[in-house]
Design a protein around this motif. Structure first.
Motif, PDB file in Angstrom:
ATOM      1  N   THR A   1       0.835  -1.208   0.000  1.00 26.50           N
ATOM      2  CA  THR A   1       0.000   0.000   0.000  1.00 26.50           C
ATOM      3  C   THR A   1       0.864   1.250   0.000  1.00 26.50           C
ATOM      4  O   THR A   1       0.583   2.204  -0.742  1.00 26.50           O
ATOM      5  CB  THR A   1      -0.945  -0.007   1.219  1.00 26.50           C
ATOM      6  OG1 THR A   1      -1.732  -1.190   1.178  1.00 26.50           O
ATOM      7  CG2 THR A   1      -1.848   1.201   1.205  1.00 26.50           C
ATOM      8  N   ILE A   2       1.919   1.259   0.785  1.00 20.20           N
ATOM      9  CA  ILE A   2       2.812   2.424   0.801  1.00 20.20           C
ATOM     10  C   ILE A   2       3.489   2.602  -0.548  1.00 20.20           C
ATOM     11  O   ILE A   2       3.564   3.718  -1.073  1.00 20.20           O
ATOM     12  CB  ILE A   2       3.852   2.289   1.936  1.00 20.20           C
ATOM     13  CG1 ILE A   2       3.166   2.447   3.293  1.00 20.20           C
ATOM     14  CG2 ILE A   2       4.961   3.317   1.774  1.00 20.20           C
ATOM     15  CD1 ILE A   2       4.048   2.123   4.475  1.00 20.20           C
TER      16      ILE A   2
ATOM     17  N   HIS B   1      -5.349  -8.033  -1.971  1.00 20.46           N
ATOM     18  CA  HIS B   1      -5.031  -8.670  -0.697  1.00 20.46           C
ATOM     19  C   HIS B   1      -6.271  -9.326  -0.090  1.00 20.46           C
ATOM     20  O   HIS B   1      -6.188 -10.412   0.470  1.00 20.46           O
ATOM     21  CB  HIS B   1      -4.423  -7.656   0.271  1.00 20.46           C
ATOM     22  CG  HIS B   1      -2.979  -7.415   0.042  1.00 20.46           C
ATOM     23  ND1 HIS B   1      -2.529  -6.610  -0.972  1.00 20.46           N
ATOM     24  CD2 HIS B   1      -1.881  -7.870   0.681  1.00 20.46           C
ATOM     25  CE1 HIS B   1      -1.216  -6.582  -0.945  1.00 20.46           C
ATOM     26  NE2 HIS B   1      -0.790  -7.345   0.046  1.00 20.46           N
ATOM     27  N   ALA B   2      -7.411  -8.649  -0.190  1.00 19.85           N
ATOM     28  CA  ALA B   2      -8.641  -9.219   0.358  1.00 19.85           C
ATOM     29  C   ALA B   2      -9.046 -10.491  -0.380  1.00 19.85           C
ATOM     30  O   ALA B   2      -9.578 -11.424   0.232  1.00 19.85           O
ATOM     31  CB  ALA B   2      -9.764  -8.185   0.280  1.00 19.85           C
ATOM     32  N   LEU B   3      -8.785 -10.559  -1.682  1.00 19.50           N
ATOM     33  CA  LEU B   3      -9.115 -11.760  -2.449  1.00 19.50           C
ATOM     34  C   LEU B   3      -8.189 -12.926  -2.123  1.00 19.50           C
ATOM     35  O   LEU B   3      -8.598 -14.088  -2.196  1.00 19.50           O
ATOM     36  CB  LEU B   3      -9.045 -11.470  -3.949  1.00 19.50           C
ATOM     37  CG  LEU B   3     -10.172 -10.631  -4.531  1.00 19.50           C
ATOM     38  CD1 LEU B   3      -9.879 -10.291  -5.980  1.00 19.50           C
ATOM     39  CD2 LEU B   3     -11.495 -11.381  -4.419  1.00 19.50           C
ATOM     40  N   LEU B   4      -6.958 -12.639  -1.763  1.00 15.77           N
ATOM     41  CA  LEU B   4      -5.986 -13.705  -1.529  1.00 15.77           C
ATOM     42  C   LEU B   4      -5.881 -14.148  -0.073  1.00 15.77           C
ATOM     43  O   LEU B   4      -5.261 -15.169   0.205  1.00 15.77           O
ATOM     44  CB  LEU B   4      -4.616 -13.269  -2.037  1.00 15.77           C
ATOM     45  CG  LEU B   4      -4.538 -13.192  -3.559  1.00 15.77           C
ATOM     46  CD1 LEU B   4      -3.253 -12.529  -3.994  1.00 15.77           C
ATOM     47  CD2 LEU B   4      -4.662 -14.569  -4.161  1.00 15.77           C
ATOM     48  N   LEU B   5      -6.465 -13.409   0.842  1.00 14.31           N
ATOM     49  CA  LEU B   5      -6.388 -13.808   2.253  1.00 14.31           C
ATOM     50  C   LEU B   5      -7.094 -15.131   2.534  1.00 14.31           C
ATOM     51  O   LEU B   5      -6.508 -15.998   3.196  1.00 14.31           O
ATOM     52  CB  LEU B   5      -6.922 -12.699   3.158  1.00 14.31           C
ATOM     53  CG  LEU B   5      -6.883 -13.006   4.649  1.00 14.31           C
ATOM     54  CD1 LEU B   5      -5.444 -13.215   5.110  1.00 14.31           C
ATOM     55  CD2 LEU B   5      -7.545 -11.896   5.436  1.00 14.31           C
TER      56      LEU B   5
ATOM     57  N   LEU C   1      -5.380   6.944  -4.924  1.00 12.02           N
ATOM     58  CA  LEU C   1      -6.509   6.175  -4.398  1.00 12.02           C
ATOM     59  C   LEU C   1      -6.862   4.948  -5.245  1.00 12.02           C
ATOM     60  O   LEU C   1      -7.061   3.867  -4.688  1.00 12.02           O
ATOM     61  CB  LEU C   1      -7.722   7.084  -4.233  1.00 12.02           C
ATOM     62  CG  LEU C   1      -8.903   6.471  -3.501  1.00 12.02           C
ATOM     63  CD1 LEU C   1      -8.496   6.052  -2.099  1.00 12.02           C
ATOM     64  CD2 LEU C   1     -10.057   7.433  -3.459  1.00 12.02           C
ATOM     65  N   PRO C   2      -6.941   5.039  -6.584  1.00 14.09           N
ATOM     66  CA  PRO C   2      -7.265   3.821  -7.347  1.00 14.09           C
ATOM     67  C   PRO C   2      -6.231   2.706  -7.194  1.00 14.09           C
ATOM     68  O   PRO C   2      -6.599   1.525  -7.109  1.00 14.09           O
ATOM     69  CB  PRO C   2      -7.320   4.299  -8.803  1.00 14.09           C
ATOM     70  CG  PRO C   2      -7.581   5.757  -8.723  1.00 14.09           C
ATOM     71  CD  PRO C   2      -6.933   6.214  -7.458  1.00 14.09           C
ATOM     72  N   THR C   3      -4.958   3.049  -7.136  1.00 15.89           N
ATOM     73  CA  THR C   3      -3.946   1.997  -6.989  1.00 15.89           C
ATOM     74  C   THR C   3      -3.981   1.382  -5.600  1.00 15.89           C
ATOM     75  O   THR C   3      -3.805   0.174  -5.453  1.00 15.89           O
ATOM     76  CB  THR C   3      -2.537   2.539  -7.272  1.00 15.89           C
ATOM     77  OG1 THR C   3      -2.283   3.652  -6.433  1.00 15.89           O
ATOM     78  CG2 THR C   3      -2.394   2.954  -8.713  1.00 15.89           C
ATOM     79  N   VAL C   4      -4.219   2.201  -4.597  1.00 11.96           N
ATOM     80  CA  VAL C   4      -4.324   1.666  -3.233  1.00 11.96           C
ATOM     81  C   VAL C   4      -5.551   0.762  -3.127  1.00 11.96           C
ATOM     82  O   VAL C   4      -5.489  -0.307  -2.511  1.00 11.96           O
ATOM     83  CB  VAL C   4      -4.362   2.815  -2.202  1.00 11.96           C
ATOM     84  CG1 VAL C   4      -4.735   2.307  -0.837  1.00 11.96           C
ATOM     85  CG2 VAL C   4      -3.021   3.522  -2.157  1.00 11.96           C
ATOM     86  N   LEU C   5      -6.656   1.140  -3.749  1.00 13.88           N
ATOM     87  CA  LEU C   5      -7.849   0.290  -3.738  1.00 13.88           C
ATOM     88  C   LEU C   5      -7.589  -1.028  -4.455  1.00 13.88           C
ATOM     89  O   LEU C   5      -8.047  -2.084  -4.018  1.00 13.88           O
ATOM     90  CB  LEU C   5      -9.033   1.015  -4.379  1.00 13.88           C
ATOM     91  CG  LEU C   5      -9.649   2.128  -3.544  1.00 13.88           C
ATOM     92  CD1 LEU C   5     -10.740   2.840  -4.329  1.00 13.88           C
ATOM     93  CD2 LEU C   5     -10.197   1.582  -2.248  1.00 13.88           C
ATOM     94  N   LEU C   6      -6.845  -0.992  -5.547  1.00 19.01           N
ATOM     95  CA  LEU C   6      -6.495  -2.219  -6.261  1.00 19.01           C
ATOM     96  C   LEU C   6      -5.661  -3.140  -5.370  1.00 19.01           C
ATOM     97  O   LEU C   6      -5.913  -4.348  -5.309  1.00 19.01           O
ATOM     98  CB  LEU C   6      -5.736  -1.886  -7.544  1.00 19.01           C
ATOM     99  CG  LEU C   6      -5.268  -3.069  -8.377  1.00 19.01           C
ATOM    100  CD1 LEU C   6      -6.468  -3.848  -8.914  1.00 19.01           C
ATOM    101  CD2 LEU C   6      -4.379  -2.601  -9.505  1.00 19.01           C
ATOM    102  N   ILE C   7      -4.700  -2.580  -4.664  1.00 18.62           N
ATOM    103  CA  ILE C   7      -3.878  -3.384  -3.759  1.00 18.62           C
ATOM    104  C   ILE C   7      -4.730  -3.972  -2.632  1.00 18.62           C
ATOM    105  O   ILE C   7      -4.591  -5.151  -2.291  1.00 18.62           O
ATOM    106  CB  ILE C   7      -2.720  -2.529  -3.185  1.00 18.62           C
ATOM    107  CG1 ILE C   7      -1.761  -2.120  -4.291  1.00 18.62           C
ATOM    108  CG2 ILE C   7      -1.996  -3.256  -2.074  1.00 18.62           C
ATOM    109  CD1 ILE C   7      -1.051  -3.254  -4.976  1.00 18.62           C
TER     110      ILE C   7
END
Length: 91
Positions: free
Chosen positions: A47-48, A69-73, A59-65
């Motif tokens: 994210t950083i 991560h939420a999909l792979l957890l 914001l769009p790139t942070v949302l993509l990250i």
């Protein structure tokens, strides 16, 4: 088409980084704890780096990250649970 390619690239990179981090963390902690630590560390670092990679609109790139991560957890935690059930000793 480019957006789909970028999203798939981000998802694959996130999966690779989470898997490698979890394998490294597994040497010092149980698999489930290693999965959570790898998730947290990768989420913060990615994210950083995404925030600084796009100075105009981060914001769009942070949302993509975050989405990647939420999909792979869940698969990461499922793999950790399977490994704990097999009773493998830590490597």
């Amino acid at each position: 088409m480019t957006l789909i390619f970028v999203a798939l690239l981000a998802l694959s990179w996130t999966g690779l980084s989470l898997a490698v981090l979890a394998m490294v963390m597994k040497k010092v902690s149980p698999p489930r704890q290693a999965a959570w630590r790898a998730f947290g560390l990768a989420l913060v670092l990615n994210t950083i780096s995404a925030w600084y990679a796009t100075p105009g609109e981060p914001l769009p790139t942070v949302l993509l990250i975050l989405i990647c991560h939420a999909l792979l957890l869940p698969p990461l935690l499922l793999a950790a649970r399977r490994e704990e059930q097999r009773g493998r000793p830590p490597v």
